[in-house]
Design an enzyme around this catalytic site. Structure first.
Site, PDB file in Angstrom:
ATOM      1  N   CYS A 137       1.035  -3.145  -0.429  1.00 19.31           N
ATOM      2  CA  CYS A 137      -0.029  -3.473   0.522  1.00 19.31           C
ATOM      3  C   CYS A 137      -1.368  -2.920   0.026  1.00 19.31           C
ATOM      4  O   CYS A 137      -1.912  -3.440  -0.930  1.00 19.31           O
ATOM      5  CB  CYS A 137       0.345  -3.011   1.920  1.00 19.31           C
ATOM      6  SG  CYS A 137      -0.460  -4.006   3.166  1.00 19.31           S
ATOM      7  N   HIS A 153       5.602  -5.428   2.662  1.00 19.58           N
ATOM      8  CA  HIS A 153       6.263  -4.121   2.680  1.00 19.58           C
ATOM      9  C   HIS A 153       7.759  -4.268   2.399  1.00 19.58           C
ATOM     10  O   HIS A 153       8.541  -4.390   3.344  1.00 19.58           O
ATOM     11  CB  HIS A 153       6.083  -3.454   4.046  1.00 19.58           C
ATOM     12  CG  HIS A 153       4.680  -3.058   4.335  1.00 19.58           C
ATOM     13  ND1 HIS A 153       4.216  -1.779   4.163  1.00 19.58           N
ATOM     14  CD2 HIS A 153       3.620  -3.783   4.779  1.00 19.58           C
ATOM     15  CE1 HIS A 153       2.935  -1.715   4.492  1.00 19.58           C
ATOM     16  NE2 HIS A 153       2.553  -2.931   4.868  1.00 19.58           N
ATOM     17  N   GLU A 205       9.803  -2.072   1.622  1.00 18.56           N
ATOM     18  CA  GLU A 205      10.565  -0.908   2.099  1.00 18.56           C
ATOM     19  C   GLU A 205      11.207  -1.139   3.461  1.00 18.56           C
ATOM     20  O   GLU A 205      12.243  -0.560   3.768  1.00 18.56           O
ATOM     21  CB  GLU A 205       9.666   0.343   2.128  1.00 18.56           C
ATOM     22  CG  GLU A 205       8.553   0.386   3.181  1.00 18.56           C
ATOM     23  CD  GLU A 205       7.268  -0.322   2.769  1.00 18.56           C
ATOM     24  OE1 GLU A 205       7.311  -1.177   1.865  1.00 18.56           O
ATOM     25  OE2 GLU A 205       6.211  -0.021   3.369  1.00 18.56           O
TER      26      GLU A 205
HETATM   27  N1  GLN Z   1      -5.764  -1.761   4.920  1.00 22.66           N
HETATM   28  C1  GLN Z   1      -5.201  -2.880   4.242  1.00 22.66           C
HETATM   29  C2  GLN Z   1      -5.272  -4.144   5.054  1.00 22.66           C
HETATM   30  O1  GLN Z   1      -5.388  -4.097   6.256  1.00 22.66           O
HETATM   31  C3  GLN Z   1      -3.779  -2.598   3.796  1.00 22.66           C
HETATM   32  C4  GLN Z   1      -2.817  -2.436   4.927  1.00 22.66           C
HETATM   33  C5  GLN Z   1      -1.536  -1.758   4.537  1.00 22.66           C
HETATM   34  O2  GLN Z   1      -1.441  -1.112   3.501  1.00 22.66           O
HETATM   35  N2  GLN Z   1      -0.521  -1.874   5.377  1.00 22.66           N
HETATM   36  O3  GLN Z   1      -5.178  -5.217   4.517  1.00 22.66           O
END
Ligand code: GLN
Length: 544
Positions: A384, A510, A512
């Site tokens: 992310c 994600h 995970e």
């Molecule tokens: N802050 C980033 C976004 O909103 C990444 C979000 C995250 O790592 N879950 O796109």
């Protein structure tokens, strides 16, 4: 299979952090392994509608389900233990309960009645508990009540449990109360009084515990169990010891040894059998008998808190067992990383994971770390925000767009290689408004990702507002960073790779969240394998 759904409530007393979630998940595992379709639900007594707006310092990781619910991290344990997806129905907070009662009131559904905690709030809680049971998908629903008995905010939940026990009748609903039996070293004794008091507090609300699970650092002697049984109105066989374990994955076996599943099934009038834990125990034995060892750097800004990256740490345990490798995770605070100390802090690592996150704090350290691992050919996985930082690093240092950035950090940056998603531009509310839940992704044939997954269509969970800016895609790809996973409908970039690096993968989603004991996530499995390969090659070079 049962004729009607049975309910097990798990309450906690004496202190928080006794591991109710792990006990609930372990019991569920034992029941599932005897053929009972079991699910677990968490009721959280705080007023936030969900933990999505909570800082990780407050609440640890926010776990995301396939259906896009932002939930308590205990749901992660439920999925990892049971290998069955959870959903919004598995996590309910006081905020959500009140929100729906107030919405009903505004719609006039209470027909002029005064709306009160009892019966309106308690009815809403009871409905939420029974949604899973009434779905017909489960024989047993385990409901974990967050907080500690005696807390003001837990009272409506305990009252709802009292009513449900009454409504459902004996053998259909039971209460497991988890307490602490502290060891006073000055006296050299284990003490039962806090447990006695906590059971009494529960009784003041009209709820009798059927089973006591006692968290302890030392074995509970027989006479102490007898005493607890006598004072707390439970049978001796229903006093279960939960001794500190070296890994949470030992707890199902520890509960089995203590007969928790048997006591519970007897109380619910259900047959018990020997649980089939073959696959589980195979995992445990691989986890406990690794053939080699690697060290992965986990770079984030909440690294001092174990719970902030819970699912990532667990995914490494699953992937380590799959590879028979012990994965040491070294937490590295991104705020204290820079170009000058990157070598010192990272050169001994066998792989680096840059974590998800929000906001500006610590991002330059992440970018410097990524530059180092990219140039040194150290295996890299960016998740992310970690993936977004990899794109920024590449744009700055390979494409020469020195001011490349994300509009999350610098809204008017000249080179917004990461930008707010179109669908987010009209969003003003913070809660529940990110791009959430499972989305399909098409993976390019011949990419690293397609080999890792063994598939070209995958489903992964998201939680973000910003994305790879496709205006820069051509330029970035020509320079050697390729978008190998795309959302088929919107063209959003979900995976990036650097093909001429041994293992450099960034994912907008994600992985995970989907790693379980039964199904270690392929991306983590491959990353651990790549790190091991890198370590072995490094050792060969140093020996030559
Ligand atoms: N802050 C980033 C976004 O909103 C990444 C979000 C995250 O790592 N879950 O796109």
């Amino acid at each position: 299979m049962t004729d009607n759904t049975k309910y097990i409530f798990v309450t906690g007393g004496v202190t928080s952090s006794l591991g109710k979630g792990i006990i609930a998940a372990s019991l569920a595992k034992l029941l599932q392994a005897q053929g009972y379709r079991t699910t677990i639900q968490k009721l959280d007594p705080y007023i936030n509608v969900d933990p999505g707006t909570l800082n990780p310092y407050e609440h640890g990781e926010c776990y995301v389900t396939d259906d896009g619910a932002e939930t308590d991290l205990d749901l992660g344990h439920y999925e990892r233990f049971l290998n069955v997806p959870t959903s919004q129905a598995n996590n309910v907070t006081t905020g959500r309960i009140y929100q729906s009662v107030i919405e009903k009131e505004r719609r006039g559904e209470f027909l002029g009645k005064t709306v009160q905690v009892i019966p309106h709030i308690t009815d809403e809680i009871k409905n939420r508990v029974q949604i899973l049971g009434n779905s017909g998908d489960y024989d047993i629903v385990i409901t974990e009540i967050g907080g500690t008995v005696g807390d003001i905010e837990s009272l409506p939940y305990i009252e709802a449990v009292r009513q449900l026990k009454w409504d459902l009748g004996e053998h259909n609903a039971i209460v497991i109360h988890l307490t602490l039996v502290p060891f006073l070293s000055a006296a050299g004794e284990l003490k039962t009084k806090p447990t006695q008091h906590s059971v009494k507090t529960l009784m003041e609300s009209g709820v009798m515990a059927d089973v006591l699970v006692c968290r302890t650092e030392h074995e509970l002697p027989e006479d102490l169990r007898t005493k607890l049984a006598l004072f707390c109105n439970v049978r001796e066989e229903a006093v279960i010891q939960s001794i500190d374990a070296s890994t949470i994955y030992d707890v199902p076996n520890l509960m089995l040894e203590q007969g928790l599943d048997k006591v519970v099934l007897k109380k619910l009038n259900l047959k018990s059998a020997t649980p089939d834990l073959t696959q589980w125990n195979k995992f445990l034995s691989r986890h406990k008998n690794p053939k080699s060892e690697i060290t992965i750097g986990l770079i984030g800004k909440y690294v001092e808190l174990q719970d902030s990256y819970k699912s990532i740490l667990e995914a490494f345990i699953h992937a380590g067992a799959a590879n028979e490798v012990k994965v040491n995770v070294e937490s590295i605070h991104s705020e204290y990383l820079n170009a000058d100390n990157a070598k010192l802090k990272l050169s001994h690592l066998d792989g680096v994971l840059v974590a998800p996150g929000f906001g500006e704090r610590g991002i330059e350290g992440k970018i410097d770390a990524i530059k180092y691992v990219r140039e040194q050919n150290i295996p890299f996985l960016g998740i992310c925000l970690g993936m977004q930082m990899a794109v920024i690093e590449f744009a700055r240092n390979v494409l020469g767009l020195v001011d490349a950035n994300s509009t999350e950090m610098v809204p008017n940056t000249k080179n917004p290689v990461i930008d707010l998603m179109e669908s987010q531009k009209s969003v003003t509310n913070k809660g529940g408004t990110m791009r959430l839940g499972a989305w399909e992704c098409k993976v390019k044939v011949d990419s690293k990702a397609s080999k890792v997954y063994g598939a070209t269509t995958i489903l992964e969970r998201h939680r973000h507002r910003y994305e790879f800016n496709n205006d820069f895609k051509k330029e970035i790809e020509e320079a050697g960073m390729v978008a190998t996973g795309l959302n088929p409908e919107t063209g959003l970039v979900e995976i990036i790779e650097i093909p001429n690096h041994p293992w450099f993968v960034g994912v907008q989603y994600h992985p995970e969240y989907r790693s379980t004991v039964a199904n270690p996530h392929p991306l983590f499995v491959a990353f651990v394998r790549a790190a091991l390969k890198y370590k072995n090659a490094k050792n060969r070079v140093s020996m030559a």
